[in-house]
Design an enzyme around this catalytic site. Structure first.
Site, PDB file in Angstrom:
ATOM      1  N   CYS A   1     -20.433 -26.556   2.909  1.00 35.32           N
ATOM      2  CA  CYS A   1     -20.454 -25.902   1.606  1.00 35.32           C
ATOM      3  C   CYS A   1     -19.555 -24.651   1.647  1.00 35.32           C
ATOM      4  O   CYS A   1     -18.370 -24.761   1.972  1.00 35.32           O
ATOM      5  CB  CYS A   1     -21.897 -25.575   1.223  1.00 35.32           C
ATOM      6  SG  CYS A   1     -22.144 -25.001  -0.466  1.00 35.32           S
TER       7      CYS A   1
ATOM      8  N   ASP B   1     -20.509 -35.467  -5.303  1.00 35.33           N
ATOM      9  CA  ASP B   1     -20.673 -34.009  -5.231  1.00 35.33           C
ATOM     10  C   ASP B   1     -20.040 -33.377  -6.469  1.00 35.33           C
ATOM     11  O   ASP B   1     -18.820 -33.430  -6.633  1.00 35.33           O
ATOM     12  CB  ASP B   1     -19.991 -33.487  -3.953  1.00 35.33           C
ATOM     13  CG  ASP B   1     -20.135 -31.986  -3.771  1.00 35.33           C
ATOM     14  OD1 ASP B   1     -20.628 -31.298  -4.697  1.00 35.33           O
ATOM     15  OD2 ASP B   1     -19.750 -31.492  -2.699  1.00 35.33           O
TER      16      ASP B   1
ATOM     17  N   HIS C   1     -23.734 -33.583  -2.670  1.00 34.06           N
ATOM     18  CA  HIS C   1     -23.479 -32.324  -1.977  1.00 34.06           C
ATOM     19  C   HIS C   1     -24.634 -32.058  -1.005  1.00 34.06           C
ATOM     20  O   HIS C   1     -25.762 -32.422  -1.258  1.00 34.06           O
ATOM     21  CB  HIS C   1     -23.389 -31.180  -2.996  1.00 34.06           C
ATOM     22  CG  HIS C   1     -22.952 -29.882  -2.424  1.00 34.06           C
ATOM     23  ND1 HIS C   1     -21.666 -29.647  -1.985  1.00 34.06           N
ATOM     24  CD2 HIS C   1     -23.633 -28.724  -2.206  1.00 34.06           C
ATOM     25  CE1 HIS C   1     -21.567 -28.418  -1.530  1.00 34.06           C
ATOM     26  NE2 HIS C   1     -22.747 -27.838  -1.654  1.00 34.06           N
TER      27      HIS C   1
END
Length: 245
Positions: A126, A184, A215
């Site tokens: 991330c 995502d 995600h």
């Protein structure tokens, strides 16, 4: 491999003291170091478990607290709305120059660490995927594993939301690996294409993997975790590090 997981170091940076959590083999020897950048919640239990897994394969894993300027040392944000809002706020509040000076500090320290053989890699998820890539602009970084890296395609990391990471990919000296989830919402198809085109234009040495996943699919907590994909992706990471570190 038995590891030690209770060591921390406090490094001085231009923007204050930064705590790093150290995971390393308990056996005496010299090992390559991996700087592992967390998501926006800092050093949570899922991050600690993933760091321990990598360390157990024979690496020193260093996990810096990315928001040390704004939160007391040791702060962990919760996987809830309040924690998410705080993490996202700080992601854009912190200057990009501070992310860079943090990386320089931990890379410099790692190269002098008693148990390090001098080889450095990065990894991140991330926010951390972007930070792992950005840290790899340092020529001392030999490999970077970047998972669903946010804010690279739209250059919105940090204060002012105007980072230059995607425009500096020709500075990469090591090998990079990018892993994405097609479902995502944070990095859409067009954004992924933009990053890959920039890597091609820069002549970068890189791997590119896309999976049907959401995600944060590596996080072993919450509904988006994919254990089978976790195993596949960790295999990719370990092959990259075996080649380069």
């Amino acid at each position: 491999m038995i590891i030690q997981t209770d060591e921390t170091i406090d490094l001085e940076t231009p923007t204050g003291t930064m705590r790093c959590h150290v995971f390393r083999p308990a056996t005496e020897g010299k090992y390559s170091a991996v700087i592992f950048y967390s998501e926006i919640y800092q050093v949570t239990q899922p991050i600690r478990r993933l760091a321990a897994y990598i360390a157990g394969q024979g690496y020193i894993v260093l996990v810096p607290e990315v928001y040390h300027e704004y939160e007391p040392l040791g702060t962990v944000l919760a996987y809830d709305k309040e924690g998410t809002d705080r993490g996202n706020c700080l992601k854009f509040k912190k200057p990009v120059s501070a992310y860079d000076s943090d990386a320089d500090a931990v890379i410099k320290w790692a190269r002098t660490y008693t148990y390090c053989n001098g080889k450095i890699g990065t990894m991140g998820v991330c926010l951390g995927g972007h930070l792992a890539l950005r840290a790899a602009l340092n020529p001392d970084v030999l490999a970077a594993a970047c998972f669903y890296a946010t804010n690279v395609h739209d250059s919105t990391l940090g204060q002012g939301q105007s980072d230059d990471t995607i425009h500096r990919l020709d500075e990469l000296k090591g090998e990079t690996m990018f892993v994405w989830g097609r479902q995502d919402p944070h990095v859409p198809f067009e954004g992924r294409i933009k990053i890959q085109q920039a890597l091609q234009a820069a002549g970068s040495t890189y791997e590119w993997h896309e999976f049907n996943a959401q995600h944060a699919f590596l996080r072993d907590e919450g509904p988006r975790y994919d254990s089978e994909l976790f195993q596949i992706c960790i295999g990719l990471v370990l092959r990259l590090f075996a080649r380069r570190l």
